[in-house]
Design a protein around this motif. Structure first.
Motif, PDB file in Angstrom:
ATOM      1  N   GLY A   1     -28.144 -67.583  16.245  1.00 17.47           N
ATOM      2  CA  GLY A   1     -27.053 -67.516  17.215  1.00 17.47           C
ATOM      3  C   GLY A   1     -25.935 -68.491  16.892  1.00 17.47           C
ATOM      4  O   GLY A   1     -24.748 -68.151  16.970  1.00 17.47           O
ATOM      5  N   PHE A   2     -26.308 -69.726  16.544  1.00 18.48           N
ATOM      6  CA  PHE A   2     -25.293 -70.715  16.155  1.00 18.48           C
ATOM      7  C   PHE A   2     -24.557 -70.272  14.888  1.00 18.48           C
ATOM      8  O   PHE A   2     -23.349 -70.440  14.762  1.00 18.48           O
ATOM      9  CB  PHE A   2     -25.922 -72.094  15.929  1.00 18.48           C
ATOM     10  N   TRP A   3     -25.324 -69.697  13.948  1.00 20.42           N
ATOM     11  CA  TRP A   3     -24.733 -69.260  12.688  1.00 20.42           C
ATOM     12  C   TRP A   3     -23.749 -68.114  12.912  1.00 20.42           C
ATOM     13  O   TRP A   3     -22.640 -68.121  12.391  1.00 20.42           O
ATOM     14  CB  TRP A   3     -25.833 -68.871  11.700  1.00 20.42           C
ATOM     15  N   ILE A   4     -24.154 -67.099  13.711  1.00 20.93           N
ATOM     16  CA  ILE A   4     -23.256 -65.971  13.948  1.00 20.93           C
ATOM     17  C   ILE A   4     -22.024 -66.432  14.707  1.00 20.93           C
ATOM     18  O   ILE A   4     -20.905 -65.945  14.476  1.00 20.93           O
ATOM     19  CB  ILE A   4     -23.963 -64.796  14.670  1.00 20.93           C
ATOM     20  N   ASP A   5     -22.185 -67.403  15.610  1.00 22.95           N
ATOM     21  CA  ASP A   5     -21.042 -67.936  16.342  1.00 22.95           C
ATOM     22  C   ASP A   5     -20.041 -68.592  15.391  1.00 22.95           C
ATOM     23  O   ASP A   5     -18.829 -68.369  15.498  1.00 22.95           O
ATOM     24  CB  ASP A   5     -21.530 -68.944  17.385  1.00 22.95           C
ATOM     25  N   SER A   6     -20.549 -69.370  14.444  1.00 27.34           N
ATOM     26  CA  SER A   6     -19.644 -70.023  13.490  1.00 27.34           C
ATOM     27  C   SER A   6     -19.013 -69.010  12.532  1.00 27.34           C
ATOM     28  O   SER A   6     -17.850 -69.152  12.159  1.00 27.34           O
ATOM     29  CB  SER A   6     -20.378 -71.116  12.710  1.00 27.34           C
ATOM     30  N   LEU A   7     -19.756 -67.978  12.157  1.00 30.56           N
ATOM     31  CA  LEU A   7     -19.198 -66.943  11.286  1.00 30.56           C
ATOM     32  C   LEU A   7     -18.072 -66.174  11.984  1.00 30.56           C
ATOM     33  O   LEU A   7     -17.038 -65.878  11.383  1.00 30.56           O
ATOM     34  CB  LEU A   7     -20.287 -65.964  10.830  1.00 30.56           C
ATOM     35  N   LEU A   8     -18.282 -65.858  13.254  1.00 33.00           N
ATOM     36  CA  LEU A   8     -17.257 -65.112  13.994  1.00 33.00           C
ATOM     37  C   LEU A   8     -16.037 -65.977  14.275  1.00 33.00           C
ATOM     38  O   LEU A   8     -14.909 -65.481  14.243  1.00 33.00           O
ATOM     39  CB  LEU A   8     -17.850 -64.572  15.295  1.00 33.00           C
ATOM     40  N   ASP A   9     -16.260 -67.271  14.552  1.00 36.18           N
ATOM     41  CA  ASP A   9     -15.124 -68.174  14.777  1.00 36.18           C
ATOM     42  C   ASP A   9     -14.254 -68.319  13.533  1.00 36.18           C
ATOM     43  O   ASP A   9     -13.031 -68.434  13.631  1.00 36.18           O
ATOM     44  CB  ASP A   9     -15.611 -69.557  15.223  1.00 36.18           C
ATOM     45  N   SER A  10     -14.895 -68.314  12.363  1.00 39.47           N
ATOM     46  CA  SER A  10     -14.134 -68.478  11.117  1.00 39.47           C
ATOM     47  C   SER A  10     -13.628 -67.148  10.562  1.00 39.47           C
ATOM     48  O   SER A  10     -13.009 -67.114   9.513  1.00 39.47           O
ATOM     49  CB  SER A  10     -14.999 -69.174  10.065  1.00 39.47           C
ATOM     50  N   LYS A  11     -13.918 -66.039  11.284  1.00 38.10           N
ATOM     51  CA  LYS A  11     -13.517 -64.690  10.842  1.00 38.10           C
ATOM     52  C   LYS A  11     -14.001 -64.413   9.412  1.00 38.10           C
ATOM     53  O   LYS A  11     -13.245 -63.982   8.545  1.00 38.10           O
ATOM     54  CB  LYS A  11     -12.009 -64.509  10.964  1.00 38.10           C
ATOM     55  N   PHE A  12     -15.282 -64.660   9.196  1.00 34.06           N
ATOM     56  CA  PHE A  12     -15.909 -64.504   7.884  1.00 34.06           C
ATOM     57  C   PHE A  12     -15.781 -63.069   7.382  1.00 34.06           C
ATOM     58  O   PHE A  12     -16.078 -62.115   8.099  1.00 34.06           O
ATOM     59  CB  PHE A  12     -17.390 -64.888   7.981  1.00 34.06           C
ATOM     60  N   GLN A  13     -15.343 -62.913   6.149  1.00 36.23           N
ATOM     61  CA  GLN A  13     -15.295 -61.625   5.451  1.00 36.23           C
ATOM     62  C   GLN A  13     -15.637 -61.877   3.989  1.00 36.23           C
ATOM     63  O   GLN A  13     -15.226 -62.883   3.411  1.00 36.23           O
ATOM     64  CB  GLN A  13     -13.903 -60.999   5.532  1.00 36.23           C
ATOM     65  N   MET A  14     -16.392 -60.961   3.399  1.00 34.89           N
ATOM     66  CA  MET A  14     -16.796 -61.115   2.007  1.00 34.89           C
ATOM     67  C   MET A  14     -16.873 -59.725   1.369  1.00 34.89           C
ATOM     68  O   MET A  14     -17.285 -58.765   2.025  1.00 34.89           O
ATOM     69  CB  MET A  14     -18.170 -61.808   1.957  1.00 34.89           C
ATOM     70  N   ASN A  15     -16.491 -59.607   0.128  1.00 33.78           N
ATOM     71  CA  ASN A  15     -16.660 -58.367  -0.630  1.00 33.78           C
ATOM     72  C   ASN A  15     -17.824 -58.546  -1.588  1.00 33.78           C
ATOM     73  O   ASN A  15     -17.891 -59.525  -2.323  1.00 33.78           O
ATOM     74  CB  ASN A  15     -15.394 -58.036  -1.428  1.00 33.78           C
ATOM     75  N   TRP A  16     -18.738 -57.579  -1.560  1.00 37.95           N
ATOM     76  CA  TRP A  16     -19.902 -57.639  -2.442  1.00 37.95           C
ATOM     77  C   TRP A  16     -20.199 -56.231  -2.939  1.00 37.95           C
ATOM     78  O   TRP A  16     -20.501 -55.346  -2.145  1.00 37.95           O
ATOM     79  CB  TRP A  16     -21.093 -58.229  -1.700  1.00 37.95           C
ATOM     80  N   LEU A  17     -20.069 -56.036  -4.240  1.00 41.37           N
ATOM     81  CA  LEU A  17     -20.296 -54.735  -4.876  1.00 41.37           C
ATOM     82  C   LEU A  17     -19.507 -53.619  -4.197  1.00 41.37           C
ATOM     83  O   LEU A  17     -20.001 -52.518  -3.976  1.00 41.37           O
ATOM     84  CB  LEU A  17     -21.792 -54.393  -4.868  1.00 41.37           C
ATOM     85  N   GLY A  18     -18.267 -53.929  -3.818  1.00 34.65           N
ATOM     86  CA  GLY A  18     -17.424 -52.926  -3.194  1.00 34.65           C
ATOM     87  C   GLY A  18     -17.637 -52.755  -1.705  1.00 34.65           C
ATOM     88  O   GLY A  18     -17.019 -51.895  -1.090  1.00 34.65           O
ATOM     89  N   TRP A  19     -18.519 -53.529  -1.107  1.00 33.97           N
ATOM     90  CA  TRP A  19     -18.798 -53.440   0.324  1.00 33.97           C
ATOM     91  C   TRP A  19     -18.115 -54.605   1.034  1.00 33.97           C
ATOM     92  O   TRP A  19     -18.175 -55.742   0.583  1.00 33.97           O
ATOM     93  CB  TRP A  19     -20.297 -53.516   0.590  1.00 33.97           C
ATOM     94  N   GLN A  20     -17.502 -54.321   2.163  1.00 33.11           N
ATOM     95  CA  GLN A  20     -16.914 -55.354   3.004  1.00 33.11           C
ATOM     96  C   GLN A  20     -17.998 -55.857   3.953  1.00 33.11           C
ATOM     97  O   GLN A  20     -18.567 -55.080   4.726  1.00 33.11           O
ATOM     98  CB  GLN A  20     -15.737 -54.778   3.796  1.00 33.11           C
TER      99      GLN A  20
END
Length: 76
Positions: free
Chosen positions: A7-26
Motif C-alpha cells: 500500500g505504501f509502495w503503490i501510494d508513492s508510485l501514484l504520487d510520482s506518476k510512475f511510468q515505464m516502458n518494457w518490451l513495448g509495454w507501458q
C-alpha cells in the motif's frame, strides 16, 4: 505486513506518476505492483522448497508412501 508495504509502495508510485516502458509495454504503478505480486506468487514454492525440518520425511519417501497406499487400496 506485505499488504501494508504494498500500500505504501503503490501510494508513492501514484504520487510520482510512475511510468515505464518494457518490451513495448507501458507499465504504470498498478501494473508494476501486480507484476511483482505475480512473480512472487509464481516463485513462492522455489523459496520454500530448500527448507527442511529436522526429522522430516523427504519428498521421495512421501511419493513412495503414496504409491504403497494406492496399491493397498487397489487390492481391496
Amino acid at each position: 505486513m506485505s499488504g501494508l508495504l504494498g500500500g505504501f509502495w503503490i501510494d508513492s508510485l501514484l504520487d510520482s506518476k510512475f511510468q515505464m516502458n518494457w518490451l513495448g509495454w507501458q507499465i504504470g504503478g498498478f501494473q508494476l505492483i501486480f507484476l511483482v505480486s505475480f512473480v512472487g506468487r509464481f516463485t513462492a514454492a522455489l523459496w520454500v522448497l530448500p527448507i527442511q525440518e529436522r526429522g522430516a520425511r523427504s519428498l521421495g519417501w512421501m511419493l513412495r508412501a503414496l504409491k504403497r497406499l494406492r496399491r493397498l487400496r487397489n487390492r481391496r
